[in-house]
Motif scaffolding. Structure first.
Motif, PDB file in Angstrom:
ATOM      1  N   ALA A 130       0.819  -1.297   0.128  1.00  0.00           N
ATOM      2  CA  ALA A 130      -0.076  -0.118   0.049  1.00  0.00           C
ATOM      3  C   ALA A 130       0.679   1.407  -0.113  1.00  0.00           C
ATOM      4  O   ALA A 130       1.828   1.390   0.640  1.00  0.00           O
ATOM      5  CB  ALA A 130      -0.778  -0.015   1.280  1.00  0.00           C
ATOM      6  N   GLN A 425      -2.987  -7.732  -2.828  1.00  0.00           N
ATOM      7  CA  GLN A 425      -4.034  -7.651  -3.575  1.00  0.00           C
ATOM      8  C   GLN A 425      -5.395  -7.745  -2.858  1.00  0.00           C
ATOM      9  O   GLN A 425      -6.382  -7.324  -3.218  1.00  0.00           O
ATOM     10  CB  GLN A 425      -3.914  -8.742  -4.763  1.00  0.00           C
ATOM     11  N   SER A 426      -5.154  -8.664  -1.765  1.00  0.00           N
ATOM     12  CA  SER A 426      -6.552  -8.709  -1.118  1.00  0.00           C
ATOM     13  C   SER A 426      -6.536  -7.887   0.118  1.00  0.00           C
ATOM     14  O   SER A 426      -7.692  -7.704   0.823  1.00  0.00           O
ATOM     15  CB  SER A 426      -6.357 -10.231  -0.153  1.00  0.00           C
ATOM     16  N   SER A 427      -5.592  -6.816   0.150  1.00  0.00           N
ATOM     17  CA  SER A 427      -5.938  -5.844   1.274  1.00  0.00           C
ATOM     18  C   SER A 427      -6.865  -4.582   0.953  1.00  0.00           C
ATOM     19  O   SER A 427      -6.542  -4.003  -0.142  1.00  0.00           O
ATOM     20  CB  SER A 427      -4.567  -4.987   1.479  1.00  0.00           C
ATOM     21  N   ALA A 428      -7.551  -4.374   1.681  1.00  0.00           N
ATOM     22  CA  ALA A 428      -8.495  -3.198   1.769  1.00  0.00           C
ATOM     23  C   ALA A 428      -7.768  -1.835   1.716  1.00  0.00           C
ATOM     24  O   ALA A 428      -7.976  -0.725   1.177  1.00  0.00           O
ATOM     25  CB  ALA A 428      -9.525  -3.224   2.686  1.00  0.00           C
ATOM     26  N   THR A 431      -6.113  -0.855  -1.545  1.00  0.00           N
ATOM     27  CA  THR A 431      -7.060  -0.402  -2.432  1.00  0.00           C
ATOM     28  C   THR A 431      -7.214   1.072  -1.978  1.00  0.00           C
ATOM     29  O   THR A 431      -7.434   2.121  -2.766  1.00  0.00           O
ATOM     30  CB  THR A 431      -8.253  -1.074  -2.425  1.00  0.00           C
ATOM     31  N   LYS A 432      -7.267   1.241  -0.757  1.00  0.00           N
ATOM     32  CA  LYS A 432      -7.681   2.665  -0.400  1.00  0.00           C
ATOM     33  C   LYS A 432      -6.498   3.752  -0.611  1.00  0.00           C
ATOM     34  O   LYS A 432      -6.881   4.786  -1.120  1.00  0.00           O
ATOM     35  CB  LYS A 432      -7.685   2.735   1.140  1.00  0.00           C
ATOM     36  N   GLN A 434      -4.492   3.477  -3.229  1.00  0.00           N
ATOM     37  CA  GLN A 434      -4.410   3.339  -4.510  1.00  0.00           C
ATOM     38  C   GLN A 434      -4.936   4.923  -5.208  1.00  0.00           C
ATOM     39  O   GLN A 434      -4.016   5.152  -6.380  1.00  0.00           O
ATOM     40  CB  GLN A 434      -4.799   1.966  -5.132  1.00  0.00           C
ATOM     41  N   GLU A 435      -5.696   5.375  -4.708  1.00  0.00           N
ATOM     42  CA  GLU A 435      -6.452   6.240  -5.088  1.00  0.00           C
ATOM     43  C   GLU A 435      -5.516   7.678  -4.845  1.00  0.00           C
ATOM     44  O   GLU A 435      -5.017   8.116  -3.858  1.00  0.00           O
ATOM     45  CB  GLU A 435      -7.979   6.550  -4.347  1.00  0.00           C
TER      46      GLU A 435
END
Length: 517
Positions: A130, A425-428, A431-432, A434-435
């Motif tokens: 992340a 890849q499974s981490s929320a 994803t958070k 990445q924006e």
């Protein structure tokens, strides 16, 4: 058992036997023999009094950090760690059992039970986990000057730039904002604007700052400055009652030690300024492990060191424990070292005169021991062994104990590439972050200001162009008419004088001269 061994066990038990929740570190060693009854423990209550894990390369410091992280997680205490070589990700999976581990567990009279722990992976480049970011404003001028390797004069100019941005309510989010500010205040119209209030910025100084900012960008690390900025609340996560172990993998930016060590300090500073007072807790809210700590203090300015000292001295009241990991205690300034109540010292190697001097200083920092010659034991410790003194439940330093450390229960190494990528890849959280967010900030504000000024100037120039022919025509007419009248008057004067001299009347004068005679 000899009388000396019995005395040693009694001393260690009196010093390390705890009723509060604690971490089991291992068992005492005397005359080369592990005495399992002499258990060496570290009180969770005292872990916000900070600590030091030190020792030469290859003596087992990383595995000590791992066993501390595992037991903290078990106790529900979140952990943040710097993963220098990328070999701590194995904390996520249970480790294998092998003869060496079984032998050590047997010496400690403990049952070895493999276990995995919740792990979150982070990265400064965004390639290995992340994306961790901070705004330029969150770094501040002192830490940013450290990253850019600025001298005192350049650091002072950077402070002026931050002051201008603050006074004019200009958010400084990313490196584009900072570059725009430097250019605007040094060479563009902002130079005159700040001259009387803040002082003039020389083009040489601004050029140096800009070049060093560009160097950071060229190394692919510009992404760590900006929004979305890292939310420190993500460090305090628990999963099924276990504390989250957050790992910052810097294996791809190892050649930028000043940058990542300073980033860690900025993160610690944000925790310090954001967290409320917590008082004296039974266990810390978070333990922050600062690996490769010597890189943080090398060539640091006085202001930088003062900031570190202040944070370390006061952050324990926020319920945060900080452990520095480095090769020798002398790597840490005395003002900081004096704040570290828990000491886990692995073997020191003495090869040079400087090593001898460091050894003497290290020995002098330990309490007197009835069982060891400190200088001798420090050079004879094996891998996975350490000389320990910590604070007991009452905050009193414990008996010095050469200790066989308990083995970690997770994989002592990195995950496979497939498992590593699957975890990311499974981490929320991944994803958070990445924006990317690009709010209006100093770059947009200054660009608009310059464009508006240019538009006003262009409109003014066009107005002058439109008015100029009218004024020019009037001026030309006036000149032509003036010249015509002047010539006519001149002719009449000449005719009049000619008539006076000859007695003849000038032609076209109606029988009168220009003056009526």
């Amino acid at each position: 058992m000899s009388d000396q061994s019995a005395k040693f066990i009694e001393k260690i038990k009196d010093s390390y036997q705890l009723t509060d929740p604690h971490i089991y570190l291992g068992a005492g060693i005397l005359d080369g023999k592990v005495l399992a009854e002499a258990e060496v423990n570290l009180s969770l209550h005292m872990m916000n009094r900070h600590g030091l894990v030190a020792g030469a390369t290859g003596t087992g410091k990383t595995r000590t950090l791992q066993l501390l992280a595992e037991q903290l997680s078990d106790a529900g205490v979140p952990v943040f760690m710097l993963d220098v070589k990328g070999d701590l990700s194995g904390l996520n999976q249970a480790g294998p059992v092998n003869p060496k581990i079984e032998d050590r567990a047997s010496q400690l009279n403990k049952l070895f039970t493999p276990a995995g722990f919740p792990v979150e992976l982070y990265s400064l480049s965004g390639k290995l986990g992340a994306q961790m970011r901070a705004t330029v404003l969150e770094f501040g001028p002192i830490l940013l000057a450290k990253i850019l390797d600025l001298n005192d004069t350049q650091a002072g100019v950077l402070a002026v730039i931050f002051k201008y941005a603050d006074d004019n309510k200009m958010p400084v989010i990313d490196l584009n904002d900072l570059k725009k500010l430097v250019s605007y205040l040094a060479e563009e119209e902002g130079a005159e604007e700040i001259k009387s209030t803040y002082g003039k910025i020389s083009t040489a100084t601004s050029g140096t700052i800009l070049r060093k900012i560009v160097a950071i960008e060229q190394q692919g690390l510009g992404a760590m400055f900006g929004e979305r900025s890292f939310d420190i609340e993500d460090l305090f996560v628990k999963v099924d009652g276990k504390g989250m172990i957050s790992l910052l993998n810097i294996s791809d930016v190892q050649n930028q030690p000043v940058l990542y060590s300073t980033y860690l300090l900025s993160l610690l500073a944000e925790i310090f300024y954001s967290m409320p007072e917590a008082g004296d807790l039974d266990k810390p809210k978070l333990v922050f492990f600062f690996d490769e700590a010597h890189l943080l203090f090398r060539n640091s300015s006085k202001a930088f060191l003062e900031q570190i000292e202040t944070i370390i001295r006061l952050i324990r009241s926020k319920g945060i424990g900080v452990f520095f990991c480095t090769q020798a205690p002398t790597d840490v300034p005395e003002s900081v070292l004096s704040q570290l109540g828990n000491r886990i010292q692995h073997a020191l190697r003495v090869f040079t005169p400087n090593d001898v001097d460091a050894m003497k200083k290290t020995v002098n920092t330990y309490p007197r021991s009835d069982f060891y010659k400190i200088d001798q034991i420090l050079t004879s410790l094996g891998t996975g062994q350490a000389l320990i003194t910590v604070l007991n439940e009452k905050g009193i330093p414990t008996e010095v104990a050469a200790t066989m450390l308990t083995p970690p229960r997770a994989i002592m190494g990195s995950l496979t590439t497939a498992d590593y990528n699957a975890l990311v890849q499974s981490s929320a959280i991944a994803t958070k972050y990445q924006e990317t967010i690009d709010p209006e900030s100093a770059y947009e504000i200054l660009t608009k200001r310059v464009n508006d000024r240019l538009s006003e100037q262009e409109e003014q120039n066009q107005a002058e162009v439109i008015e100029a022919p009218t004024k020019g025509e009037k001026s030309l007419i006036e000149k032509v008419m003036g010249a015509t009248i002047t010539r006519q008057i001149g002719k009449e004067i000449v005719r009049g004088l000619f008539g006076m001299l000859t007695g003849k009347k000038p032609r076209n004068s109606g029988g009168k001269g220009i003056f009526g005679f």
